[in-house]
Design a protein around this motif. Structure first.
Motif, PDB file in Angstrom:
ATOM      1  N   UNK A  17       0.832  -1.210   0.000  1.00 17.01           N
ATOM      2  CA  UNK A  17       0.000   0.000   0.000  1.00 17.01           C
ATOM      3  C   UNK A  17       0.861   1.251   0.000  1.00 17.01           C
ATOM      4  N   UNK A  18       1.907   1.240   0.813  1.00 15.67           N
ATOM      5  CA  UNK A  18       2.831   2.381   0.843  1.00 15.67           C
ATOM      6  C   UNK A  18       3.463   2.586  -0.526  1.00 15.67           C
ATOM      7  N   UNK A  19       3.845   1.478  -1.158  1.00 15.50           N
ATOM      8  CA  UNK A  19       4.455   1.543  -2.492  1.00 15.50           C
ATOM      9  C   UNK A  19       3.509   2.208  -3.488  1.00 15.50           C
ATOM     10  N   UNK A  20       2.221   1.898  -3.392  1.00 12.56           N
ATOM     11  CA  UNK A  20       1.230   2.507  -4.287  1.00 12.56           C
ATOM     12  C   UNK A  20       1.072   4.003  -3.994  1.00 12.56           C
ATOM     13  N   UNK A  21       1.105   4.364  -2.713  1.00 10.94           N
ATOM     14  CA  UNK A  21       0.937   5.765  -2.339  1.00 10.94           C
ATOM     15  C   UNK A  21       2.091   6.642  -2.818  1.00 10.94           C
ATOM     16  N   UNK A  22       3.276   6.073  -2.853  1.00 11.10           N
ATOM     17  CA  UNK A  22       4.453   6.839  -3.285  1.00 11.10           C
ATOM     18  C   UNK A  22       4.262   7.379  -4.692  1.00 11.10           C
ATOM     19  N   UNK A  23       3.549   6.634  -5.525  1.00 14.97           N
ATOM     20  CA  UNK A  23       3.330   7.050  -6.911  1.00 14.97           C
ATOM     21  C   UNK A  23       2.174   8.027  -7.075  1.00 14.97           C
ATOM     22  N   UNK A  24       1.437   8.287  -5.980  1.00 15.52           N
ATOM     23  CA  UNK A  24       0.322   9.243  -6.051  1.00 15.52           C
ATOM     24  C   UNK A  24       0.808  10.630  -5.661  1.00 15.52           C
ATOM     25  N   UNK A  25       0.088  11.684  -6.035  1.00 22.78           N
ATOM     26  CA  UNK A  25       0.537  13.035  -5.685  1.00 22.78           C
ATOM     27  C   UNK A  25       0.438  13.275  -4.177  1.00 22.78           C
TER      28      UNK A  25
END
Length: 636
Positions: A378-386
């Motif tokens: 989940x953290x990995x996915x958030x890193x790619x979000x603004x």
């Protein structure tokens, strides 16, 4: 953001609410939390039931037909497996309703034992100082019909995007009935906490400062007038005042130069409400929030006190010790204006201190490796979000924490399996994760690597890391516990990236999740804490440093082991809150006692354990301390 994505559907959702969620950091503010079961949903009419799968969702119907505005009964439509909900059910008119008073009583001590009921909340004090309010409630995905007039009023503020967001996210129902309603013990109050924090974020700078000024005025001035009236008004009334003042365009220009004028507009509105005995709820105006408190003789006394302040004009603000020094010059020289430019008022290091305080509150409490794996994904996915800078910093700390937890969980899982290849691979992965954690984290995160080496019997490697950490912790520009030499910090890392600052100049307390074994010597304390629903031990970084030194040197050099114990003893006995905070004294004295007991100095260990028991029981380790005392006494 991370926790919500990973909470199972039948889990409990939590949300920070109140002034802290809105962005205030005022001394003495309560720590407010809301909790609700994720698999229970309130609907406003039966037609909404088609949106849910009743196989995994318990449906509740809001029935406000006989309740005062802003209140409702909650009818249980489908079966529930939640014991507290089951035990709160009452039958009225051949229907099953959830009793707010029973539910409030049953959930009162779920999070913190010995909490007391206060309004719809479970209240108490954590760590001897921090007051809290925990509200157990239910959530609805729909905007209530009774608040439909609010959306019609939103012409100028807030903008349509904010209105759409608020309506889309529904509301909550907290466990308290209307004192004058027909079903006091069964009714629930509609809560718009989620909408309110969104509105607070929609304020411009001046509006937000005005809101803060109203809160300070309530605390420092109005609540000091008389014991008879100091509980009649609350911060929610102040919030309602600023919301109405903004929406009704009572001031043409909400700008910093007009800060005092903004306050005066709100004060006048509040004065009128007290005179009329009507404070209309911002979302449901028919709900008069003065109805049960501000009326009769109490209303008259409150109005007279406010009118006396009104006659003094803006000079009434001088009665506030919090703000007097900021406004006195402006009041006596109208040509001046209050400086509200944060870039002038606060320097870079001040922002960094606050950023560390806020970010350190974020922590993962994983149950197993599977949850941790999902967490990291989940953290990995958030890193790619603004994300903003202020979101990235706690995300880095959360990443480091997740890697550390995973490393120790892997080690605990594969130890003593008898499969050397699996143990070897797990160890490699764990070491790699701990190195990554150091890259994402701060100076003190190096000690998790040292703990891991100690746990896997690599004492020299552990001491090597401890010594490197000791050098970094000795730097004169180190930021720890909110303390920092501003000049040296700015000279050393000013203007650099946050990753550089954290790795070189920031240290934080060592967090040990109590469901993970880090140091076998602390297992009794972790078990004691878990039994009392305390999830984490917070150990001062310098205490952990000397503790690890002592434990490792025992296997290498007895003289250096005694030297490490001496340093720990001096720190514990003579620290004046510089390295060991008030709420950490219980675990700090406990660790000193453990070291003394290991060396055979039973008299000193007994004294340390007794000192641990006299401290604030923040970590809830008393049962472990009592067992250690019995062990020492039996061996004397």
């Amino acid at each position: 953001m991370v926790n919500r994505r990973e909470t199972p559907y039948d889990g409990t959702i939590s949300m920070v609410s109140g002034s802290i969620r809105e962005g205030f950091r005022l001394e003495g503010s309560d720590l407010d939390f809301m909790f609700w079961p994720n698999d229970h949903r309130v609907i406003m009419d039966m037609s909404r039931s088609e949106y849910y799968n009743t196989a995994n969702t318990t449906l509740i119907l809001s029935d406000s037909s006989e309740s005062p505005p802003g209140f409702t009964l909650l009818q249980l439509l489908t079966p529930t497996t939640d014991r507290d909900v089951q035990s709160s059910c009452v039958r009225m008119n051949d229907r099953v309703y959830i009793s707010s008073s029973t539910y409030r009583r049953l959930t009162c001590s779920v999070v913190e034992p010995n909490s007391t009921v206060h309004g719809p909340c479970a209240s108490g004090i954590i760590g001897g100082r921090q007051e809290y309010d925990h509200a157990f409630c239910f959530v609805s995905d729909f905007w209530p019909v009774s608040a439909s007039s609010w959306t019609d009023r939103c012409h100028s503020w807030p903008d349509s995007e904010v209105v759409s967001y608020i309506v889309r996210n529904g509301c909550h129902f907290v466990a308290i009935g209307h004192p004058l309603g027909p079903y006091l013990n069964e009714e629930w109050r509609l809560s718009f906490s989620q909408a309110e924090y969104k509105l607070a974020y929609s304020m411009n700078h001046c509006q937000f400062l005005t809101y803060g000024l109203l809160k300070l005025f309530l605390k420092d001035v109005m609540n000091q007038q008389s014991e008879e009236t100091n509980k009649l008004l609350c911060s929610y009334h102040m919030k309602t005042t600023i919301f109405w003042a903004i929406q009704q365009n009572t001031l043409p220009h909400w700008c910093p130069q007009n800060l005092l004028a903004s306050f005066w507009v709100c004060f006048n509105l509040l004065l009128r409400w007290v005179y009329e005995g009507v404070c209309p709820n911002f979302f449901i105006p028919q709900n008069n929030m003065f109805l049960t408190k501000v009326h009769g003789s109490a209303q008259n006394r409150l109005f007279l006190q406010l009118h006396e302040l009104y006659k003094k004009g803006l000079a009434c603000l001088l009665q506030s010790s919090s703000i007097r020094s900021y406004i006195i010059d402006v009041l006596y020289n109208p040509r001046l204006y209050i400086c509200t430019d944060e870039s002038i008022m606060r320097c870079e290091v001040d922002y960094d201190v606050e950023l560390v305080k806020e970010s350190f509150k974020q922590a993962a409490h994983p149950e197993d490796l599977f949850v941790l794996t999902k967490f990291i994904h989940t953290i990995e996915q958030l890193v790619d979000s603004p994300l903003t800078h202020y979101q990235l910093v706690p995300l880095r700390i959360l990443t480091a924490s997740s890697f550390q937890c995973t490393a120790f969980q892997l080690q605990n899982m594969y130890t003593n399996t008898g499969v050397n290849k699996q143990m070897y691979i797990a160890d490699k992965v764990s070491c790699h994760m701990l190195k990554l954690a150091v890259k994402f984290g701060c100076v003190s995160d190096m000690l998790y690597t040292a703990m891991y080496y100690h746990k896997t019997l690599r004492y020299r490697e552990a001491l090597s890391v401890v010594n490197m950490t000791k050098v970094k912790l000795a730097q004169p520009y180190l930021m720890y516990n909110g303390r920092v030499d501003r000049e040296r910090y700015t000279e050393a890392v000013g203007g650099q990236s946050w990753s550089t600052k954290s790795r070189q100049a920031v240290a934080m307390d060592i967090k040990l999740d109590n469901d993970i074994c880090y140091i076998s010597e602390l297992i009794p304390e972790q078990q004691s804490a878990l039994q009392n629903k305390s999830l984490t031990l917070y150990i001062p970084v310098f205490v952990m440093l000397h503790f690890l030194e002592f434990l490792c040197y025992r296997h290498i050099d007895t003289t250096l082991s005694h030297a490490a114990l001496d340093e720990l003893q001096v720190l514990v006995h003579h620290d004046q809150g510089l390295y060991v905070s008030y709420i950490q004294r219980d675990i700090t004295w406990e660790i000193l006692g453990i070291c003394q007991q290991i060396t055979g100095n039973l008299q000193a260990a007994l004294y340390s354990y007794q000192q641990s028991l006299t401290q604030d029981p923040f970590h809830k380790i008393q049962s472990a301390t009592h067992r250690r005392i019995q062990e020492v006494v039996s061996n004397q």
